[in-house]
Scaffold this motif. Structure first.
Motif, PDB file in Angstrom:
ATOM      1  N   ASP A 334       0.854  -1.188   0.000  1.00 18.62           N
ATOM      2  CA  ASP A 334       0.000   0.000   0.000  1.00 18.62           C
ATOM      3  C   ASP A 334       0.890   1.238   0.000  1.00 18.62           C
ATOM      4  O   ASP A 334       2.021   1.191   0.501  1.00 18.62           O
ATOM      5  N   PHE A 335       0.387   2.337  -0.546  1.00 11.02           N
ATOM      6  CA  PHE A 335       1.174   3.572  -0.516  1.00 11.02           C
ATOM      7  C   PHE A 335       0.245   4.770  -0.399  1.00 11.02           C
ATOM      8  O   PHE A 335      -0.948   4.698  -0.707  1.00 11.02           O
ATOM      9  N   GLU A 336       0.810   5.865   0.047  1.00 10.69           N
ATOM     10  CA  GLU A 336       0.046   7.100   0.228  1.00 10.69           C
ATOM     11  C   GLU A 336       0.916   8.278  -0.183  1.00 10.69           C
ATOM     12  O   GLU A 336       2.058   8.411   0.256  1.00 10.69           O
ATOM     13  N   GLU A 337       0.369   9.133  -1.030  1.00 15.79           N
ATOM     14  CA  GLU A 337       1.065  10.348  -1.455  1.00 15.79           C
ATOM     15  C   GLU A 337       0.444  11.560  -0.766  1.00 15.79           C
ATOM     16  O   GLU A 337      -0.446  11.437   0.064  1.00 15.79           O
ATOM     17  N   GLY A 338       0.924  12.748  -1.115  1.00 15.11           N
ATOM     18  CA  GLY A 338       0.351  13.968  -0.558  1.00 15.11           C
ATOM     19  C   GLY A 338       0.625  14.137   0.918  1.00 15.11           C
ATOM     20  O   GLY A 338      -0.259  14.553   1.680  1.00 15.11           O
ATOM     21  N   LEU A 339       1.860  13.847   1.333  1.00 10.61           N
ATOM     22  CA  LEU A 339       2.232  13.939   2.741  1.00 10.61           C
ATOM     23  C   LEU A 339       3.369  14.932   2.941  1.00 10.61           C
ATOM     24  O   LEU A 339       4.128  15.221   2.011  1.00 10.61           O
ATOM     25  N   THR A 340       3.489  15.428   4.153  1.00 10.19           N
ATOM     26  CA  THR A 340       4.572  16.336   4.549  1.00 10.19           C
ATOM     27  C   THR A 340       5.172  15.843   5.854  1.00 10.19           C
ATOM     28  O   THR A 340       4.456  15.348   6.727  1.00 10.19           O
ATOM     29  N   LYS A 341       6.474  16.000   5.987  1.00  3.63           N
ATOM     30  CA  LYS A 341       7.135  15.733   7.266  1.00  3.63           C
ATOM     31  C   LYS A 341       7.418  17.074   7.934  1.00  3.63           C
ATOM     32  O   LYS A 341       8.147  17.906   7.405  1.00  3.63           O
ATOM     33  N   VAL A 342       6.817  17.290   9.081  1.00  4.07           N
ATOM     34  CA  VAL A 342       7.018  18.504   9.863  1.00  4.07           C
ATOM     35  C   VAL A 342       7.873  18.155  11.073  1.00  4.07           C
ATOM     36  O   VAL A 342       7.610  17.164  11.752  1.00  4.07           O
ATOM     37  N   SER A 343       8.892  18.975  11.349  1.00  2.00           N
ATOM     38  CA  SER A 343       9.855  18.633  12.401  1.00  2.00           C
ATOM     39  C   SER A 343      10.187  19.837  13.259  1.00  2.00           C
ATOM     40  O   SER A 343      10.200  20.975  12.794  1.00  2.00           O
ATOM     41  N   ILE A 344      10.453  19.565  14.533  1.00  2.00           N
ATOM     42  CA  ILE A 344      11.020  20.570  15.427  1.00  2.00           C
ATOM     43  C   ILE A 344      12.449  20.144  15.752  1.00  2.00           C
ATOM     44  O   ILE A 344      12.730  18.954  15.884  1.00  2.00           O
ATOM     45  N   LEU A 391      -0.617  25.278   8.322  1.00  4.65           N
ATOM     46  CA  LEU A 391      -1.256  25.346   9.635  1.00  4.65           C
ATOM     47  C   LEU A 391      -0.368  24.708  10.692  1.00  4.65           C
ATOM     48  O   LEU A 391      -0.177  25.274  11.782  1.00  4.65           O
ATOM     49  N   ALA A 392       0.198  23.549  10.386  1.00  7.02           N
ATOM     50  CA  ALA A 392       1.045  22.840  11.349  1.00  7.02           C
ATOM     51  C   ALA A 392       2.312  23.636  11.658  1.00  7.02           C
ATOM     52  O   ALA A 392       2.676  23.820  12.834  1.00  7.02           O
ATOM     53  N   VAL A 393       2.993  24.111  10.629  1.00  2.00           N
ATOM     54  CA  VAL A 393       4.263  24.817  10.830  1.00  2.00           C
ATOM     55  C   VAL A 393       4.046  26.102  11.621  1.00  2.00           C
ATOM     56  O   VAL A 393       4.780  26.397  12.584  1.00  2.00           O
ATOM     57  N   ARG A 394       3.042  26.880  11.254  1.00  3.31           N
ATOM     58  CA  ARG A 394       2.793  28.131  11.953  1.00  3.31           C
ATOM     59  C   ARG A 394       2.360  27.890  13.396  1.00  3.31           C
ATOM     60  O   ARG A 394       2.768  28.627  14.309  1.00  3.31           O
ATOM     61  N   SER A 395       1.533  26.875  13.614  1.00  3.74           N
ATOM     62  CA  SER A 395       1.065  26.580  14.971  1.00  3.74           C
ATOM     63  C   SER A 395       2.221  26.150  15.865  1.00  3.74           C
ATOM     64  O   SER A 395       2.327  26.586  17.019  1.00  3.74           O
ATOM     65  N   LEU A 396       3.100  25.295  15.352  1.00  4.37           N
ATOM     66  CA  LEU A 396       4.246  24.840  16.141  1.00  4.37           C
ATOM     67  C   LEU A 396       5.224  25.984  16.390  1.00  4.37           C
ATOM     68  O   LEU A 396       5.776  26.121  17.493  1.00  4.37           O
ATOM     69  N   HIS A 397       5.428  26.815  15.388  1.00  2.00           N
ATOM     70  CA  HIS A 397       6.338  27.950  15.532  1.00  2.00           C
ATOM     71  C   HIS A 397       5.869  28.864  16.666  1.00  2.00           C
ATOM     72  O   HIS A 397       6.678  29.326  17.487  1.00  2.00           O
TER      73      HIS A 397
END
Length: 413
Positions: A334-344, A391-397
């Motif tokens: 199985d595979f899934e596209e349309g993903l992002t890795k967000v990191s701190i 949304l994720a990057v700004r919220s974590l920042h």
């Protein structure tokens, strides 16, 4: 005054006007008494144009011929910049990677530098010339032209600085230094005065495009004094050094994101010794780089293995698995596209419990699902839907206290 190696990226030399501006900056260093070696990328988006042209001819062009094609972009830049210096009354000479003595592995598209013979560059410097070197390229022992992969000009500059014992290596780009997040995504991102090699390496590996990871590895290994600066302003940049004087109390130094992510799950692998070795050696033998890995078992005899790859490598990975299905013995993929890795990322995370928990809380509060998690001493990464990246990057920042009132400026876009 000592020797300084400078690298100018594609946006810095994207037009004739910008090339002339770069020439003026080089002249200012010469007038201060410095010897200067300059590494230059291809102009603007010219590499993308060359790739598109190749793809119009063949969906899968020869890797050798792609290297022959793509190295022409840097050759245009170095010749024009050398001409610009000539018009300003300064002697300069342009050199391709192989003329500059850069020898690489015999791998097309992603070669690593094996060694640099600085004799030609040193000879030209001895004549009082500014030496302009094409980044991103070299030559194998077999005499084949090679490229170092995207961002390889950074690596060219740092390794040249190491081989020439340069005073420092300045990486000129379209932002004023290393920021706590991509200023294009987080306008409230702040510029760091200093950052450690280890933190910078994590950020670079996790998607921060300001420096190529291999260039940071080389800088750390050879103790190269590295500075990231803007080619559009005169302000001070960010120093990458062994132990950075980070702000007191700052646990997280930055938030990075990589939108070039796909997830693959190999279902029903035999749950026995050697399964992981066979799977990932098969992928490695076919030049597929794997990032985050999760193994889960649902009975004693079989296991599921999920991992991430670069989105551009998804087809290659799926084709490799399909060809080796019988040998590996799995049920399906199985595979899934349309993903992002967000990191701190932050060296302060080592002695501060609860940093990961706070990241999970923030993402949950914003109803952002987490598909995979990876951690180290100084970073936590989460794979999330790409549509929720900003949304994720700004919220974590904001959650980690990295926002500032000033709006970050990105030049050259």
């Amino acid at each position: 005054m000592g020797l300084i190696v400078q690298k100018y990226g594609g946006t810095s030399v994207g037009t004739i006007e910008r090339i002339l501006r770069v020439a003026d900056r080089i002249v200012s260093y010469k007038e201060e008494g410095h010897d200067v070696v300059v590494v230059v990328s291809a102009m603007g988006k010219s590499t993308d144009v060359l790739v598109d042209m190749a793809k119009q001819i063949s969906a899968y062009p020869s890797e050798r011929e792609m290297d022959m094609l793509l190295t022409t972009g840097e050759q245009v830049s170095i010749a024009l910049l050398s001409m610009a210096l000539h018009t300003k009354g300064y002697d300069a000479i342009s050199l391709t990677g192989w003329q500059a003595g850069i020898t690489t592995e015999a791998i097309h598209g992603r070669a690593r530098i094996k060694q640099i013979d600085p004799e030609r560059i040193q000879s030209e410097l001895g004549r009082g010339r500014v030496v302009i070197v094409a980044g991103f390229q070299g030559i194998s022992d077999e005499g084949e032209i090679t490229t170092l992969g995207r961002g390889g000009s950074d690596t060219s500059a740092v390794t040249l600085a190491a081989s020439l014992n340069a005073e420092k290596c300045e990486i000129f780009t379209d932002v004023s230094g290393v920021y706590t997040a991509d200023p294009r995504v987080v306008p409230a991102a702040s510029k760091l005065d200093t950052i450690s090699y280890d933190e910078m390496l994590e950020l670079a590996n996790l998607g921060a495009g300001v420096l190529h990871p291999r260039s940071v590895e080389a800088a750390k290994k050879y103790k190269v004094r590295l500075v990231v600066r803007s080619s559009f302003t005169a302000e001070d940049g960010t120093y990458v050094e062994e132990v950075a004087n980070m702000e007191t109390g700052r646990v997280v130094s930055g938030v990075a994101h990589d939108e070039d992510v796909a997830k693959i799950t190999v279902v029903g692998m035999p749950a026995k010794v050697g399964t992981l070795s066979r799977l990932f050696n098969t992928l490695a033998d076919n030049q597929v780089n794997v990032d985050i890995i999760i193994q889960s078992s649902y009975d004693a005899s079989v296991t599921n293995i999920s991992f991430t790859v670069a989105a551009d490598d998804l087809k290659k990975a799926l084709d490799t698995l399909d060809r080796n299905k019988n040998e590996l013995g799995f049920e399906k993929v199985d595979f899934e596209e349309g993903l992002t890795k967000v990191s701190i990322v932050g060296s302060g995370m080592i002695n501060n419990p609860g940093v990961a928990a706070e990241m999970f809380r923030v993402l949950a509060e914003k109803e952002i699902s987490i598909k995979m998690v990876s951690t180290s001493d100084i970073k936590v990464s989460c794979v999330i839907p790409a549509a929720l990246t900003e949304l994720a990057v700004r919220s974590l920042h904001s959650a980690y206290g990295l926002d500032v009132e000033e709006t970050a400026v990105v030049h050259g876009v």
